[in-house]
Design an enzyme around this catalytic site. Structure first.
Site, short mmCIF file in Angstrom:
data_model
loop_
_atom_site.label_atom_id
_atom_site.label_comp_id
_atom_site.label_asym_id
_atom_site.label_seq_id
_atom_site.Cartn_x
_atom_site.Cartn_y
_atom_site.Cartn_z
N LEU A 108 0.85 -1.20 0.00
CA LEU A 108 0.00 0.00 0.00
C LEU A 108 0.89 1.25 0.00
O LEU A 108 1.86 1.32 0.75
CB LEU A 108 -0.90 0.02 1.24
N GLY A 111 3.29 -4.97 7.81
CA GLY A 111 2.41 -3.84 8.13
C GLY A 111 1.44 -3.52 7.01
O GLY A 111 0.22 -3.63 7.19
N ASP A 112 1.96 -3.10 5.84
CA ASP A 112 1.07 -2.77 4.72
C ASP A 112 1.46 -3.55 3.47
O ASP A 112 1.31 -3.10 2.36
CB ASP A 112 1.11 -1.26 4.46
N GLU A 113 2.00 -4.76 3.71
CA GLU A 113 2.44 -5.61 2.60
C GLU A 113 1.56 -6.84 2.49
O GLU A 113 1.27 -7.49 3.50
CB GLU A 113 3.87 -6.10 2.85
#
Lengths: 329, 195
Positions: free
Chosen positions: A198, A239-241
Site C-alpha cells: 500500500l 504492516g502494509d504488505e
C-alpha cells in the site's frame, strides 16, 4: 453315583449343564439353561434337536457328539433367539450318557437383556458379572475420554486457524503464506505470486491515527478478497504488505487486469469517521513458469523485484517480473 | 485429585445449587477455569480450596456437604451410570457392603489412574458392621456415609448409619441393618445399560 445325585451336584456347580442319556436325549438341565426357554421343558428333548453345532462342523450325530469329549464346542439354539453358547462335553462312564456344560461367550451382553438374567443365574465362580461390570465401566470411561478428545480437537483446530490467520484483517498471515508456497513449489504446481504494497499508508496512520490505519487495512483486505477467487490465497505478510497467490493462473493479461482492478479500487478514498483516507497500491508479479526449478525464496524475491520496478516507475502501477531486464540491472 | 471426582462435585453443585453458585466458588477458589475435565488429573490442593469456597458460599459444614454429595452420586438421575456400577456389587445390601472391600480395585480396573482409599468391612454381628476407611483422601468417609445411606434406599434396606470418627488415622462408619427388605427398592437389571 446315580443320575439324581449327579444332577443335584451339577445344579450347585454349573447352572447351565445338560445331562444327556446314551441316546443324546436330555434328562435334566440346570436352572439357568432352562430359563433361556421358559415355556418348553428341555428335559426329554434331543440335545441336537435343540442346539446346532457351529463348530466342530463335522459333529451332526449323537455318537459324534459323544466322541467330542474335551473339545471346545460352539453351539447355538435352533430357534429364536439363536443365542450363541460355548460348551464342553464329558461322557459318563459305562456309556451312560454325558454331561454338557454350557456358558455364554461374548453373547453374554445380549443374553442378559434377552433373558432378563440376574446375578443369581450365574455360578459364584463365573466371571460374567465382572465382565458386565467392566464393559459398563469401561464404556463410561471411554465416553468421558471421547468427549475430552472432541473438545481438545476443537481447541486444536481453533488454535491452528488462529496461528494461520492475521487477526486484524482475517487474511492469512506470513506463516500460512510460507506454508502454502512451500506446498505449491514442492508439488510443482503452476501459480502466480503477486506482491502488493500500500502506498501512503504511513501518512494515513500518522495523520489520522492507528484506528484509521486499521480501518484502511481491513478495507484493503476486503477489496482483495472480493477481487480474487475463493481458492486464491490472500495474505498480509507485514504492516502494509500483502501477497496474493493465484493457483493455476499463468495468463499475464488476466493477472494484469486483476492488478489494475485492485489498484484502481484501492485508490478510491476510504472514509473513516467522516474523514477520507487516501491510499494507493503498487504490485509486482512473478510466475512459477519463469523458473526451471523455483524455490519459495526465488519467487518471492522475483515478485519483490517487480514490485520495486513498479514503485520506481511511479506509484499505482503493476509490473511483471522480467528475467532479461532483471538480469541486466 | 482425579477429574472424575472434581467433575462429580461440579455436577452435584450445578444440579443442586445452580450454575451461579458453582461459578462464584471457582472464582473464590481462584481456579482460573470453570469446567473440570473428567479425564484429567488436577492438583489435590485445588479441589480442597474449591470445597472450602463452596462450604463458605453455602454456609454448610464440610462433612454435611460431602454426605449430600454421596447421596447425589447414587440417587440423582444424572448419575444413573454410577449407581448401576455400584449395584453390580451384589444382589442384597449386605452383599453390596462386602463388595466395598474390592471397591478401590474395581475402580482402578475401569480407570487406572483413579485412586481411592482402601476400605475394609468388619462384620461385628450378622446385622452390625463397621466400615473402616483408610487414609488417603480427606473427607472420603463423609461421601461414603451419603453413598451408603442412598444405596440402602436403593436396595430397600432399613439401616442406621453413624460416623464414629477417626480411630488411629482410620475413619470408622458403623452400620446396623434393621431390615434388609424394608421397602421395595429400585430395580436393577443386568442388561439395562444406562446411556
Amino acid at each position: 453315583m446315580d443320575g439324581d445325585k449327579l444332577g443335584d451336584l451339577l445344579e450347585t456347580l454349573c447352572p447351565m449343564f445338560a445331562l444327556l442319556d446314551a441316546n443324546g436325549c436330555i434328562r435334566r438341565v440346570g436352572p439357568t439353561l432352562q430359563k433361556l426357554r421358559p415355556h418348553r421343558s428341555m428335559a426329554g428333548q434331543g440335545f441336537l434337536n435343540l442346539f446346532e453345532l457351529v463348530r466342530p462342523k463335522t459333529v451332526t450325530t449323537v455318537p459324534e457328539l459323544m466322541a467330542a469329549a474335551g473339545a471346545k464346542l460352539s453351539l447355538k439354539f435352533r430357534d429364536e433367539p439363536k443365542t450363541a453358547l460355548k460348551g464342553l462335553i464329558a461322557p459318563l462312564p459305562d456309556n451312560q450318557g454325558a454331561v454338557v456344560n454350557l456358558s455364554f461367550g461374548i453373547s453374554i451382553l445380549e443374553a442378559v437383556t434377552d433373558y432378563a438374567l440376574t446375578s443369581a443365574d450365574f455360578s459364584g465362580t463365573d466371571l460374567a458379572i465382572e465382565l458386565l461390570y467392566l464393559v459398563e465401566a469401561k464404556s463410561a470411561a471411554m465416553e468421558a475420554s471421547r468427549s475430552l478428545n472432541l473438545r481438545l480437537q476443537g481447541a486444536m483446530l481453533a488454535a491452528e486457524e488462529q496461528a494461520y490467520t492475521d487477526t486484524l484483517t482475517g487474511l492469512r498471515n506470513r506463516r500460512a503464506m510460507d506454508h502454502i508456497l512451500e506446498h505449491l513449489v514442492s508439488s510443482k504446481a503452476a501459480f502466480a505470486l503477486m506482491h502488493l504494497d500500500l502506498d501512503f499508508f504511513k501518512a494515513v496512520n500518522d495523520k489520522l491515527g492507528h484506528a484509521a490505519g486499521d480501518h484502511v487495512l481491513r478495507e484493503a483486505a476486503r477489496i482483495m478478497l472480493e477481487e480474487t477467487r475463493s481458492d486464491d490465497t490472500v495474505a498480509r505478510i507485514g504492516g502494509d504488505e500483502f501477497v496474493l497467490i493465484f493457483k493455476g493462473l499463468l495468463d499475464k493479461s488476466i493477472l494484469a487486469k486483476i492488478a489494475d482492478r485492485l489498484i484502481s479500487r484501492l485508490k478510491q478514498p476510504m472514509e473513516f469517521e467522516g474523514q477520507p483516507c487516501v491510499i494507493s497500491a503498487s504490485a509486482g508479479t512473478a510466475l512459477s513458469s519463469q523458473f526451471s526449478a523455483p524455490t519459495p525464496t526465488d519467487i518471492l524475491h522475483a515478485a519483490d523485484l517487480a514490485l520495486y520496478a513498479a514503485k520506481r516507475s511511479g506509484r499505482s502501477l503493476h509490473r511483471f517480473y522480467c528475467e532479461q531486464a532483471q538480469a541486466g540491472s | 485429585m482425579h477429574g472424575l471426582i472434581n467433575r462429580a462435585i461440579q455436577s452435584f453443585v450445578c444440579a443442586t445449587y445452580g450454575q451461579d453458585c458453582w461459578r462464584r466458588a471457582t472464582e473464590a477458589a481462584g481456579l482460573g477455569f470453570v469446567e473440570f475435565e473428567a479425564m484429567l488429573v488436577y492438583d489435590r490442593e485445588k479441589s480442597y480450596r474449591l470445597l472450602d469456597a463452596l462450604c463458605t458460599d453455602l454456609k454448610r459444614p464440610r462433612d454435611e456437604f460431602l454426605e449430600d454429595l454421596g447421596t447425589y452420586l447414587v440417587s440423582h438421575p444424572n448419575m444413573e451410570g454410577l449407581r448401576r456400577l455400584l449395584r453390580f456389587g451384589g444382589d442384597t445390601y449386605v452383599e453390596f457392603l462386602h463388595s466395598l472391600d474390592d471397591l478401590s480395585d474395581r475402580v482402578r480396573l475401569a480407570v487406572s489412574d483413579l485412586e481411592l482409599p482402601a476400605l475394609e468391612l468388619v462384620e461385628c454381628s450378622p446385622n452390625e458392621f463397621e466400615l473402616r476407611c483408610f487414609p488417603g483422601m480427606e473427607g472420603y468417609s463423609s461421601v461414603l456415609v451419603g453413598i451408603l445411606r442412598a444405596m440402602a434406599d436403593d436396595y430397600g434396606a432399613l439401616v442406621f448409619l453413624s460416623h464414629l470418627g477417626n480411630r488411629d488415622g482410620i475413619d470408622v462408619i458403623s452400620m446396623t441393618l434393621v431390615e434388609s427388605a424394608f421397602a421395595e427398592g429400585r430395580r436393577f437389571e443386568l442388561g439395562a445399560r444406562s446411556s
